[in-house]
Design an enzyme around this catalytic site. Structure first.
Site, short mmCIF file in Angstrom:
data_model
loop_
_atom_site.label_atom_id
_atom_site.label_comp_id
_atom_site.label_asym_id
_atom_site.label_seq_id
_atom_site.Cartn_x
_atom_site.Cartn_y
_atom_site.Cartn_z
N ALA A 65 0.78 -1.08 0.01
CA ALA A 65 -0.10 -0.06 0.14
C ALA A 65 0.96 1.14 -0.06
O ALA A 65 2.07 1.07 0.50
CB ALA A 65 -0.88 -0.02 1.27
N GLY A 110 0.67 -5.04 0.89
CA GLY A 110 -0.61 -4.90 0.00
C GLY A 110 -0.34 -5.77 -1.13
O GLY A 110 -1.41 -6.28 -1.92
N GLU A 113 -0.66 -9.36 -0.36
CA GLU A 113 -2.17 -9.79 -0.11
C GLU A 113 -3.12 -9.71 -1.42
O GLU A 113 -3.85 -10.72 -1.46
CB GLU A 113 -2.83 -8.25 1.00
CG GLU A 113 -2.19 -8.64 2.34
CD GLU A 113 -2.30 -7.35 2.92
OE1 GLU A 113 -2.04 -6.29 2.74
OE2 GLU A 113 -3.04 -7.36 4.24
N GLU A 133 4.89 -4.90 7.08
CA GLU A 133 4.09 -3.94 7.97
C GLU A 133 4.44 -3.71 8.90
O GLU A 133 4.67 -2.66 9.70
CB GLU A 133 2.27 -4.29 7.70
CG GLU A 133 1.73 -4.26 6.50
CD GLU A 133 1.90 -5.33 5.58
OE1 GLU A 133 2.73 -6.31 5.74
OE2 GLU A 133 0.92 -5.66 4.80
#
Ligand code: DAK
Length: 259
Positions: A65, A110, A113, A133
């Site tokens: 992200a 992300g 993911e 993260e």
């Protein structure tokens, strides 16, 4: 529609989405998530498309992200951002199309993911994957704490989530996070070959199989097998079932119409 952060191509029943923010290693900001959502909808609604490929431009699949965008978020904005990400991944997971992730480089946070919401994942040997993260003082927000243990088991998932250690493509393959690894220059050729093979199948059945596996793993075995029985029965109302079996008996290749 015209996209700014992604490139979409359609050819021979295969829809390819390439994330195109190489200057930020394809980090997912809000605009990119929205464009990806629209592209997934568009491919799903296109009757000619049978399978989708997701990849990135440059040296990253998705490096996570967008940290710059997240750095100033309030808790409410973070909630909305997480919901956007989850919405996109659910859309991929629930799409009638099989999604193949072609991991061309970094698939972090992300990015890891996103690949876990896809159906098949092939990684270039040089790719690096992980959920770093924790190094930023947060935990995954697009389903990483949930999909990773379902894929690789709780112990391995917790090790990766708690240490924030990135792994190479071969290790990812050894723990079941990706299907296989290939030399970097062979990545798209390999993925297109798999997509081509799937595109020749009955799209009714590719949809059923994806749906049965995804729904079945989260419910008890008895209910899951009942689900399979009902899908199996409804498959016998399709022309594709008749064509597939007729072609076998006539010793020829079936031509599936997706009906
Ligand atoms: N976000 C924004 N920009 C990024 C980025 C990212 N994730 N990753 C790389 N970039 C940018 C860099 O800032 C740099 O930009 P400039 O400085 O040139 O403007 C450019 O991409 C090139 O990156 P580097 O210069 O760092 O390239 P290197 O080859 O040296 O290093 C690297 C590559 C992948 C090792 C490094 O860039 C890196 O460590 N990147 C960050 C990887 C990472 O930590 N990923 C996880 C992100 S966190 C949630 C919602 C979502 C999430 C969590 C919670 N809620 C709302 C609750 C998800 C979180 C994440 O994904």
């Amino acid at each position: 529609m015209a996209f700014k952060n992604i490139i979409m191509e359609k050819k021979d029943g295969i829809g390819t989405i390439k994330i195109n923010r190489p200057q930020a290693l394809n980090a997912l900001n809000k605009d990119t998530i929205l464009e990806l959502s629209k592209a997934v909808d568009e491919l799903g609604n296109d009757d000619k498309i049978k399978v989708a490929i997701l990849t990135g431009k440059g040296k990253a699949f998705i490096a996570g992200a967008d940290i710059k965008q997240m750095s100033t978020m309030t808790p409410l904005e973070a909630k909305e951002f997480a919901e956007m990400g989850h919405g996109l991944l659910m859309k991929i997971e629930n799409s009638r199309l099989p999604f193949i992730a072609a991991i061309n480089g970094y698939a972090l946070g992300g990015g890891c993911e996103v690949l876990m919401a896809c159906d098949i994942c092939i990684a270039a040997k040089s790719a690096k994957l992980g959920q770093p993260e924790i190094n930023l003082g947060i935990h995954p927000g697009f389903g990483g704490t949930q999909r990773l243990p379902r894929l690789v088991g709780r112990m391995k998932a917790k090790e990766l989530l708690l240490t924030g250690r990135n792994i190479d493509a071969d290790e990812a393959c050894s723990i079941g996070l990706v299907n296989s690894t290939v030399e970097d220059e062979k990545l798209m050729e390999t993925v297109n070959k798999i997509a081509g093979r799937i595109s020749e199948k009955s799209k009714v059945q590719t949809d059923f199989i994806k749906s049965l596996v995804n729904k079945g793993v989260d419910i008890d075995l008895n209910s899951a097998c009942s689900l399979e029985i009902s899908y199996f029965a409804s498959g016998f109302s399709t022309n594709d079932q008749k064509e597939g079996m007729k072609a076998f008996l006539e010793k020829r290749k079936p031509v599936f119409k997706g009906k």
